[in-house]
Design an enzyme around this catalytic site. Structure first.
Site, PDB file in Angstrom:
ATOM      1  N   ASP A 244      -2.687  -2.032  -3.509  1.00  0.00           N
ATOM      2  CA  ASP A 244      -3.267  -0.905  -4.241  1.00  0.00           C
ATOM      3  C   ASP A 244      -2.477  -0.647  -5.519  1.00  0.00           C
ATOM      4  OD1 ASP A 244      -0.927   0.175  -3.221  1.00  0.00           O
ATOM      5  OD2 ASP A 244      -1.886   1.923  -2.291  1.00  0.00           O
TER       6      ASP A 244
ATOM      7  N   ALA B 275       0.865  -1.188   0.000  1.00  0.00           N
ATOM      8  CA  ALA B 275       0.000   0.000   0.000  1.00  0.00           C
ATOM      9  C   ALA B 275       0.895   1.229   0.000  1.00  0.00           C
ATOM     10  CB  ALA B 275      -0.915   0.004   1.227  1.00  0.00           C
ATOM     11  N   HIS B 276       0.787   2.036  -1.058  1.00  0.00           N
ATOM     12  CA  HIS B 276       1.669   3.196  -1.146  1.00  0.00           C
ATOM     13  C   HIS B 276       1.054   4.377  -1.892  1.00  0.00           C
ATOM     14  CE1 HIS B 276       2.140   1.554  -5.183  1.00  0.00           C
ATOM     15  NE2 HIS B 276       2.580   2.732  -5.541  1.00  0.00           N
ATOM     16  N   ARG B 277      -0.080   4.172  -2.571  1.00  0.00           N
ATOM     17  CA  ARG B 277      -0.634   5.228  -3.413  1.00  0.00           C
ATOM     18  C   ARG B 277      -1.101   6.407  -2.568  1.00  0.00           C
ATOM     19  NH1 ARG B 277      -1.443   3.163  -8.597  1.00  0.00           N
ATOM     20  NH2 ARG B 277      -2.589   5.049  -9.114  1.00  0.00           N
TER      21      ARG B 277
ATOM     22  N   ARG C  97       6.817   6.528   1.758  1.00  0.00           N
ATOM     23  CA  ARG C  97       5.660   7.415   1.872  1.00  0.00           C
ATOM     24  C   ARG C  97       4.693   6.898   2.939  1.00  0.00           C
ATOM     25  NH1 ARG C  97       2.180  10.841  -0.813  1.00  0.00           N
ATOM     26  NH2 ARG C  97       3.471  11.031  -2.670  1.00  0.00           N
TER      27      ARG C  97
END
Length: 371
Positions: free
Chosen positions: A284, A207-209, A244
């Site tokens: 994601d 998950a990084h978006r 992030r």
């Protein structure tokens, strides 16, 4: 001028993976290449691992642009790429995907009247809030050679008025890469023993978006849903944490559920090994949706839509959204699937088909740089 014939502009690890087969096929044909790395990705050291594992030479130029706001980052890339291409004078510039690096490479090539070849063209999420969606549309409309991975993505290009003679369906180069390196990852990676894991007895999360991790409520709901889904099957979750996402965890003061184990970002072979041996992958990432569909690993997408609907069409992926109950339901649906669906992204010959489409790069021919 160096005499290089074909330029590649890339800036993130997925671009390295998906352009590697095309670069290597150029070398097989005796076509000179010049690779420009924008430095968009957050980790130069990990990028170097990817180049090495994929059998690529280090990039010929690294602009070291780094993270920034979209305008500043893209502007810096435009200036750096333009300077490089002025020196190289390539016949073709290849870009891949939908990042700011891809957009900048396509824009510079178009304005310099260099043929632009877009690998993985035609993808659409129909979510205009995604900056990548804006990039996709612009890149496709200014590119000379469009290589959509499927007939469905080609149809989207035609529906936007792009002429048929610019479109060639080739499959996705990620199939070339995964088929080439999966066995090596299995033999060379030690990630399972390093993390104390057994094949099929853990789940994997990425998950990084921006829309996932920059929204505190969305991020917390995803972590809760994944934790609940994995607890239901008594599985631990491995989460290679993107910087992030790690920053947002600290900024928001989010407590990661105990079932989710954070690990450092991984090289290509280690991550491929985890993807191929996980029970379920939660993500994601569009690229991970593709890779799991090729590897036969059930996938749950933590978004409300996807630009890779083919993965859902063949039964490899369930688009769950971000509500915990929906994530649990999707994992229940996907867990235990045999993974015997047909890969929707081609037969692993995309790179060959791409180069065969461009007359100057076809088998037996080489490109002469512009004098």
């Amino acid at each position: 001028m160096t005499g290089s014939n074909v330029s590649f502009v890339l800036g993130t690890r997925p671009e390295i993976i998906k352009l590697a087969p095309v670069i290597q096929e150029c070398h097989r044909r005796g076509v000179d290449t010049h690779v420009i790395h924008t430095g968009q990705h957050y980790s130069d050291s990990l990028d170097a691992v990817f180049f090495r594992q994929l059998g690529l030479s280090p990039p010929d130029a690294n602009l070291e642009v780094g993270s920034d706001d979209h305008g500043a980052q893209t502007g810096a890339m435009l200036a750096g790429i333009e300077e490089e291409l002025h020196d190289i004078e390539p016949a073709v510039v290849f870009v891949q995907g939908d990042t700011n690096s891809t957009l900048a490479g396509a824009l510079v090539g178009s304005k310099m009247d260099v043929d632009v070849a877009h690998v993985e063209a035609g993808l659409r999420s129909f979510d205009d809030d995604m900056p990548e969606e804006t990039n996709r549309v612009i890149i496709d409309h200014i590119s000379d050679h469009l290589f959509p991975p499927t007939e469905e993505t080609a149809a989207l290009l035609r529906n936007e008025g792009i002429s048929e003679d610019r479109i060639t369906v080739t499959g996705n180069t990620v199939v070339d890469a995964v088929q080439t390196y999966d066995d090596r990852a299995a033999s060379e990676s030690r990630i399972l023993s390093e993390l104390g894991l057994t094949e099929g007895q853990f789940d994997l999360l990425t998950a990084h978006r921006v829309e996932t991790v920059d929204d505190r409520d969305a991020f917390e709901r995803i972590l809760s849903g994944v934790s609940r889904a994995s607890a239901q099957a008594d599985q631990e979750v491995i989460y290679p944490i993107h910087p992030r996402a790690e920053d947002r965890l600290e900024e928001f003061g989010i407590a990661v559920p105990a079932r989710i184990r954070l690990v450092e970002p991984l090289g290509f072979f280690d991550f491929l090994r985890l993807e191929s041996t996980a029970d379920v992958v939660f993500t994601d990432s569009g690229g991970v949706q593709e890779e799991t569909s090729i590897l036969g690993t059930p996938c749950v997408t933590l978004r409300y839509g996807t630009e890779r609907p083919e993965t859902a069409f063949v039964g490899a992926n369930c688009v769950a959204g971000r509500e915990p109950s929906a994530i649990v339901a999707a994992a229940t649906q996907m867990r235990g699937k045999a993974g015997d669906w047909k890969t929707p992204f081609g037969d692993g010959t995309a790179a060959v088909q791409i180069l065969d489409t461009i007359p100057e790069l076809a088998v037996g021919e080489t490109v002469t740089a512009t004098e």
